[in-house]
Motif scaffolding. Structure first.
Motif, short mmCIF file in Angstrom:
data_model
loop_
_atom_site.label_atom_id
_atom_site.label_comp_id
_atom_site.label_asym_id
_atom_site.label_seq_id
_atom_site.Cartn_x
_atom_site.Cartn_y
_atom_site.Cartn_z
N GLU A 119 1.19 -1.04 -0.22
CA GLU A 119 -0.08 0.15 -0.24
C GLU A 119 0.71 1.61 0.02
O GLU A 119 0.39 2.51 -0.62
CB GLU A 119 -0.59 -0.31 1.18
CG GLU A 119 -0.34 -0.55 2.75
CD GLU A 119 -1.31 -0.38 3.75
OE1 GLU A 119 -3.05 0.08 3.34
OE2 GLU A 119 -0.77 -1.18 5.07
N ASN A 123 -1.53 2.84 -4.35
CA ASN A 123 -3.00 2.98 -3.65
C ASN A 123 -3.74 1.49 -4.30
O ASN A 123 -2.95 0.56 -5.84
CB ASN A 123 -3.53 4.28 -3.38
CG ASN A 123 -3.94 4.70 -5.05
OD1 ASN A 123 -3.32 4.01 -5.83
ND2 ASN A 123 -3.84 5.75 -5.15
N LYS A 124 -4.69 1.56 -4.36
CA LYS A 124 -5.93 0.76 -4.97
C LYS A 124 -6.64 0.60 -6.41
O LYS A 124 -6.59 0.39 -6.53
CB LYS A 124 -6.58 0.20 -4.52
CG LYS A 124 -6.42 -0.15 -2.90
CD LYS A 124 -7.31 -1.22 -2.07
CE LYS A 124 -6.81 -1.36 -0.18
NZ LYS A 124 -7.99 -2.14 0.25
#
Length: 270
Positions: A119, A123-124
């Motif tokens: 992370e 980010n995702k």
């Protein structure tokens, strides 16, 4: 006396014929010992999706007794190259860059190759491979060149990412969560399985470790039994033509019947 002798000869031939039919031909394939849920070793035996598929096929082929041995992936490749074994279960199609392995079976499965990052790296949101990985240290599991369709360290890939070869998928993921590397190449279901095991075995801390997640889907690859060119050329397994055809037929039937999918679902693979 002549009648008795003929009867004895006839009985002997019957017994010999029965014994020949009853004794199946034994054949050994190899698979990876550290690639769960697809193939792994447990209590000295091959386990996982591909082991279950081979076991189901073997049970339905009375002429053959197929043994699947779980070993280091590089060892399996070497045994195929030397012609010591007939085939390696779990291989991607490599006719273009592994000259020692051909032909390939009807597909057992299709795997999805992804990148997994911590992370703190990304980010995702989805990232584009390889252009958005410039300067990052990316793990790749030894022997799994097929995850990028060929050699990992091509000029294009290395112009963006730096690669570190690691011995196993589990170690690669541990290095991501411990922030030893930025990302790693992975197979999607193997990632979910491995990360779940890390959490369940308390090898992952939500307070000190990075949470890994999929950042790119690179490709989908069909999975096969890859056969030894040397073994077939030297006719080390005279039954090979018959067995290879029967394996393809059974795999085709299992796919049409939904059996391959059912086996995968037993391991939580959708």
């Amino acid at each position: 006396m002549y009648f008795i002798m003929r009867t004895l000869v006839f009985i002997t031939l019957l017994v010999f014929s029965f014994w020949s039919v009853a004794e199946p031909t034994k054949v050994t394939f190899y698979a990876d010992d550290s690639y769960p849920p697809y193939s792994y070793i447990e209590n000295g035996k091959a386990k996982g999706v591909y082991a279950d598929i081979i076991e189901a096929i073997s049970a339905d082929l009375p002429d053959y007794e197929i043994e699947l041995v779980a070993a280091n992936w590089e060892v399996g490749k070497a045994k195929v190259e030397s012609g010591e074994i007939l085939g390696l279960v779990g291989a991607y199609f490599h006719a273009h860059d592994w000259p020692y392995m051909y032909p390939y079976s009807y597909p057992l499965n299709q795997e999805t190759v992804v990148t997994v990052c911590g992370e703190n790296t990304f980010n995702k949101e989805t990232r584009e491979w390889p252009v958005e990985y410039k300067g990052l240290l990316v793990g790749n599991v030894a022997g799994y060149d097929g995850w990028l369709g060929g050699e990992v360290r091509t000029e294009e890939n290395t112009s963006y990412a730096n690669f570190l070869e690691v011995p196993s998928a589990e170690l690669a993921l541990k290095m991501v969560v411990k922030d030893r590397i930025d990302c790693t190449l992975f197979e999607k279901s193997v990632f979910h399985w491995t990360f779940k095991n890390l959490r369940d075995s308390k090898q992952f801390s939500t307070t000190t470790d990075e949470t890994p997640h999929i950042t790119s889907i690179i490709t989908g690859e069909t999975v096969h039994i890859g056969y030894s060119v040397k073994a077939l050329k030297e006719n080390k397994f005279p039954f090979a033509d018959d067995l290879l055809k029967k394996l393809d037929i059974k795999l085709h039937q299992m796919r049409r019947a939904g059996t391959l999918k059912e086996i995968q679902m037993q391991y939580g693979i959708e």
